[in-house]
Design a protein around this motif. Structure first.
Motif, PDB file in Angstrom:
ATOM      1  N   LEU A 112      88.694 100.248  74.172  1.00  0.00           N
ATOM      2  CA  LEU A 112      87.674 100.574  75.173  1.00  0.00           C
ATOM      3  C   LEU A 112      87.233  99.312  75.898  1.00  0.00           C
ATOM      4  N   ASP A 113      86.830  99.500  77.163  1.00  0.00           N
ATOM      5  CA  ASP A 113      86.404  98.342  77.954  1.00  0.00           C
ATOM      6  C   ASP A 113      85.234  98.703  78.863  1.00  0.00           C
ATOM      7  N   LEU A 114      84.859  97.708  79.692  1.00  0.00           N
ATOM      8  CA  LEU A 114      83.724  97.873  80.607  1.00  0.00           C
ATOM      9  C   LEU A 114      84.182  97.766  82.048  1.00  0.00           C
ATOM     10  N   THR A 115      85.436  98.057  82.298  1.00  0.00           N
ATOM     11  CA  THR A 115      85.913  97.828  83.659  1.00  0.00           C
ATOM     12  C   THR A 115      85.308  98.815  84.652  1.00  0.00           C
ATOM     13  N   GLY A 116      85.107  98.311  85.884  1.00  0.00           N
ATOM     14  CA  GLY A 116      84.779  99.205  86.992  1.00  0.00           C
ATOM     15  C   GLY A 116      85.833  99.009  88.067  1.00  0.00           C
ATOM     16  N   GLU A 117      87.017  98.480  87.671  1.00  0.00           N
ATOM     17  CA  GLU A 117      88.062  98.095  88.624  1.00  0.00           C
ATOM     18  C   GLU A 117      89.129  99.192  88.714  1.00  0.00           C
ATOM     19  N   PRO A 118      89.129  99.984  89.800  1.00  0.00           N
ATOM     20  CA  PRO A 118      90.103 101.081  89.911  1.00  0.00           C
ATOM     21  C   PRO A 118      91.553 100.591  89.831  1.00  0.00           C
ATOM     22  N   GLU A 119      91.824  99.413  90.394  1.00  0.00           N
ATOM     23  CA  GLU A 119      93.202  98.901  90.368  1.00  0.00           C
ATOM     24  C   GLU A 119      93.680  98.737  88.922  1.00  0.00           C
ATOM     25  N   PHE A 120      92.835  98.179  88.084  1.00  0.00           N
ATOM     26  CA  PHE A 120      93.210  97.967  86.683  1.00  0.00           C
ATOM     27  C   PHE A 120      93.446  99.311  85.978  1.00  0.00           C
ATOM     28  N   VAL A 140      90.197 104.077  76.650  1.00  0.00           N
ATOM     29  CA  VAL A 140      88.991 104.580  77.323  1.00  0.00           C
ATOM     30  C   VAL A 140      88.352 103.438  78.123  1.00  0.00           C
ATOM     31  N   HIS A 141      88.412 103.567  79.448  1.00  0.00           N
ATOM     32  CA  HIS A 141      87.833 102.537  80.315  1.00  0.00           C
ATOM     33  C   HIS A 141      86.395 102.910  80.665  1.00  0.00           C
ATOM     34  N   ALA A 142      85.725 101.935  81.285  1.00  0.00           N
ATOM     35  CA  ALA A 142      84.433 102.191  81.929  1.00  0.00           C
ATOM     36  C   ALA A 142      83.400 102.773  80.962  1.00  0.00           C
ATOM     37  N   CYS A 143      83.234 102.103  79.817  1.00  0.00           N
ATOM     38  CA  CYS A 143      82.296 102.595  78.800  1.00  0.00           C
ATOM     39  C   CYS A 143      80.931 101.923  78.907  1.00  0.00           C
ATOM     40  N   GLY A 144      80.531 101.523  80.127  1.00  0.00           N
ATOM     41  CA  GLY A 144      79.202 100.953  80.341  1.00  0.00           C
ATOM     42  C   GLY A 144      78.486 101.761  81.412  1.00  0.00           C
ATOM     43  N   PHE A 145      77.605 101.091  82.177  1.00  0.00           N
ATOM     44  CA  PHE A 145      76.929 101.822  83.254  1.00  0.00           C
ATOM     45  C   PHE A 145      77.954 102.389  84.232  1.00  0.00           C
ATOM     46  N   ASP A 146      79.028 101.633  84.489  1.00  0.00           N
ATOM     47  CA  ASP A 146      80.260 102.239  85.035  1.00  0.00           C
ATOM     48  C   ASP A 146      80.990 102.754  83.811  1.00  0.00           C
ATOM     49  N   THR A 238      82.156 103.594  94.194  1.00  0.00           N
ATOM     50  CA  THR A 238      82.471 102.914  92.928  1.00  0.00           C
ATOM     51  C   THR A 238      83.581 103.690  92.228  1.00  0.00           C
ATOM     52  N   ILE A 239      83.922 103.246  91.032  1.00  0.00           N
ATOM     53  CA  ILE A 239      84.977 103.931  90.268  1.00  0.00           C
ATOM     54  C   ILE A 239      84.483 105.279  89.719  1.00  0.00           C
ATOM     55  N   PRO A 241      83.200 108.271  90.798  1.00  0.00           N
ATOM     56  CA  PRO A 241      83.713 109.596  91.175  1.00  0.00           C
ATOM     57  C   PRO A 241      85.165 109.816  90.727  1.00  0.00           C
ATOM     58  N   GLN A 242      85.962 108.750  90.696  1.00  0.00           N
ATOM     59  CA  GLN A 242      87.350 108.906  90.222  1.00  0.00           C
ATOM     60  C   GLN A 242      87.372 109.335  88.754  1.00  0.00           C
ATOM     61  N   ILE A 243      86.471 108.730  87.983  1.00  0.00           N
ATOM     62  CA  ILE A 243      86.424 109.048  86.545  1.00  0.00           C
ATOM     63  C   ILE A 243      85.947 110.488  86.352  1.00  0.00           C
ATOM     64  N   VAL A 244      84.913 110.874  87.104  1.00  0.00           N
ATOM     65  CA  VAL A 244      84.384 112.247  86.972  1.00  0.00           C
ATOM     66  C   VAL A 244      85.506 113.256  87.275  1.00  0.00           C
ATOM     67  N   VAL A 245      86.275 112.979  88.327  1.00  0.00           N
ATOM     68  CA  VAL A 245      87.344 113.916  88.697  1.00  0.00           C
ATOM     69  C   VAL A 245      88.430 113.963  87.611  1.00  0.00           C
ATOM     70  N   ARG A 246      88.699 112.828  86.975  1.00  0.00           N
ATOM     71  CA  ARG A 246      89.695 112.852  85.875  1.00  0.00           C
ATOM     72  C   ARG A 246      89.200 113.709  84.714  1.00  0.00           C
ATOM     73  N   SER A 247      87.918 113.660  84.441  1.00  0.00           N
ATOM     74  CA  SER A 247      87.373 114.537  83.389  1.00  0.00           C
ATOM     75  C   SER A 247      87.537 115.997  83.810  1.00  0.00           C
ATOM     76  N   ALA A 248      87.256 116.266  85.097  1.00  0.00           N
ATOM     77  CA  ALA A 248      87.351 117.652  85.599  1.00  0.00           C
ATOM     78  C   ALA A 248      88.796 118.149  85.536  1.00  0.00           C
ATOM     79  N   ARG A 249      89.741 117.253  85.799  1.00  0.00           N
ATOM     80  CA  ARG A 249      91.161 117.647  85.731  1.00  0.00           C
ATOM     81  C   ARG A 249      91.538 118.006  84.299  1.00  0.00           C
ATOM     82  N   ALA A 250      90.983 117.262  83.340  1.00  0.00           N
ATOM     83  CA  ALA A 250      91.406 117.430  81.943  1.00  0.00           C
ATOM     84  C   ALA A 250      90.714 118.598  81.245  1.00  0.00           C
ATOM     85  N   LEU A 251      89.509 118.960  81.696  1.00  0.00           N
ATOM     86  CA  LEU A 251      88.715 119.947  80.949  1.00  0.00           C
ATOM     87  C   LEU A 251      88.540 121.230  81.766  1.00  0.00           C
TER      88      LEU A 251
END
Ligand code: NAP
Length: 392
Positions: A112-120, A140-146, A238-239, A241-251
């Motif tokens: 797990l990390d704290l990235t907010g970098e979409p490229e990474f 699991v990326h973006a495990c902070g405020f992002d 920011t990153i 909305p991309q993360i939210v959509v990935r959750s929506a795709r998976a669930l």
């Protein structure tokens, strides 16, 4: 590799980058809140600084110290082999992060990390998701405020709405906080690489399977006065909305057609206009190497807001969810978003991956998909509140 067979590893959790600004706060949080018996270690490139940190931690004598350097892949493989969960704060991740993800994917180690970098995040998906699925590693990326409040906030909001119908959720973010040298460096680095970011997104789109029979999208939205939250709403690229959509795709629970829009909520129009101009100026300056060098000298890695400033900081994310004739207003709120609460979200995510009974997942997964209810319960218990503000 079966997750249950990993108890032969010496550590449950290793925190890499423990000597940095957020790393130190995370180590302090773990020292104060980890359950008895958790086998954990702090890791980084300076053994002397790690030992200094350990001396300051309550109960630090039971915390191991491990040396590893982002520039030394053998040391990263060794770290990944020795723990079940590896949490890293060593960023910018697009510069320092990939070898560690590769080591975790190869060794079936949860990462797990704290990235907010979409490229990474997109590069990791393209290069390491398949291997992680083979070994059972969760990345699991973006495990902070992002992006925890936004990802889990949208998840929480969806669960207040009817099942099996199209749903739309708008998130409105308010913060009062300052940022650290590490965050500033990551943001500048990201602003300087727009072409590489777009190329990575296209590469991901070529690899990612199509969503069959359902839709999930995050259109940018337009600036507007949002009466539902009584503030000016500015699209926030920011990153999150991309993360939210990935959750929506998976669930499936997000329904057959899910739409998320992400905004900064600002009460006064001049503040909104000033904020947009400041971010635009920073993004433009980051394209010019001498200006970027000058800017990066303003705030050094390891520096960050004082304890007093952090104590005065807060965040609130309001969500307006609609679908199936229902409308719900929810809120996620807490203290200092970038640091105190990020360290809390990060440490609780690491504990959640190491200790909780979670749905079986592997590969690159979001916080909502990997940890959903278990992480929600942990954060609520730790003082980050998820609540329904109004229902109709
Ligand atoms: N998601 C969020 O909401 C959120 C919030 C805050 C921060 N962040 C991100 O978290 C990251 C860390 O932020 P920060 O403020 O804590 O930064 P920081 O204080 O600069 O810490 C960076 C850490 O990386 C370590 N490091 C650098 N190069 C290394 C190498 N070659 N090998 C091993 N370790 C190395 C540093 O070690 P030394 O101590 O030895 O220099 C330090 O421990 C940044 O990418 C930032 O953007 C995200």
């Amino acid at each position: 590799m079966n997750r249950l067979k990993r108890t032969d590893r010496p550590y449950d959790v290793v925190l890499f980058g423990a000597t940095g600004f957020v790393g130190t706060l995370t180590a302090e949080y773990l020292a104060a809140h980890a359950p008895d018996g958790l086998r954990w270690a702090i890791a980084g490139r300076s053994e002397a600084r790690l030992r200094e940190l350990r001396e300051r931690l309550p109960g630090g004598e039971s915390v191991a110290v491990l040396r590893a350097d982002a520039a030394d892949p053998a040391s990263l493989s060794e770290l990944a082999r020795r723990t079940r969960v590896l949490a890293t704060t060593v960023g910018p991740y697009v510069t320092y992060g990939e070898e560690l993800v590769a080591a975790c994917a190869d060794n079936g180690t949860d990462y797990l990390d704290l990235t907010g970098e979409p490229e990474f995040v997109d590069l990791v998906y393209v290069r390491h998701d398949a291997r992680a699925r083979e070994t059972g590693a969760r990345l699991v990326h973006a495990c902070g405020f992002d992006s925890v409040p936004h990802d889990l906030g949208a998840y929480f909001t969806v669960r207040q709405l009817p099942e099996g119908v199209p749903l739309s959720v708008d998130g409105f973010v308010r913060v009062d906080a300052a940022f650290s040298g590490g965050t500033f460096a990551s943001a500048l680095n990201q602003f300087a690489r727009p072409l590489r970011m777009r190329a990575a997104a296209r590469e991901r789109a070529r690899h990612e399977p199509r969503l069959m029979g359902r839709r999930a999208s995050a259109p940018a939205g337009a600036p507007r006065f949002a009466g539902e939250v009584g503030a000016w709403a500015l699209p926030l690229p920011t990153i999150d909305p991309q993360i939210v959509v990935r959750s929506a795709r998976a669930l499936e629970r997000y329904g057959p057609d899910f739409r998320y829009r992400h905004y900064a909520a600002v009460e006064r129009l001049p503040v909104a206009v000033g904020g947009v101009a400041a971010v635009g100026a920073l993004a433009a300056a980051a394209q010019v190497p001498p200006a970027r060098r000058w800017l990066s000298g303003r705030l050094q890695p390891g520096e960050g807001p004082s304890a007093e400033r952090r104590a005065r900081s807060w965040f609130s994310v309001r969500f307006v969810g609609e679908g199936g004739g229902r409308r719900v207003l929810t809120e996620v709120s807490g203290g200092d978003p970038g640091y105190g609460e990020t360290a809390k979200m990060f440490a609780e995510s690491a504990l959640c991956l190491a200790l909780d009974d979670l749905p079986p997942t592997a590969g690159q997964v979001t916080t909502a998909v990997a940890m959903g209810d278990a992480l929600l319960a942990r954060l609520n218990a730790a003082g980050i509140t998820f609540r329904v503000a109004a229902h109709r």
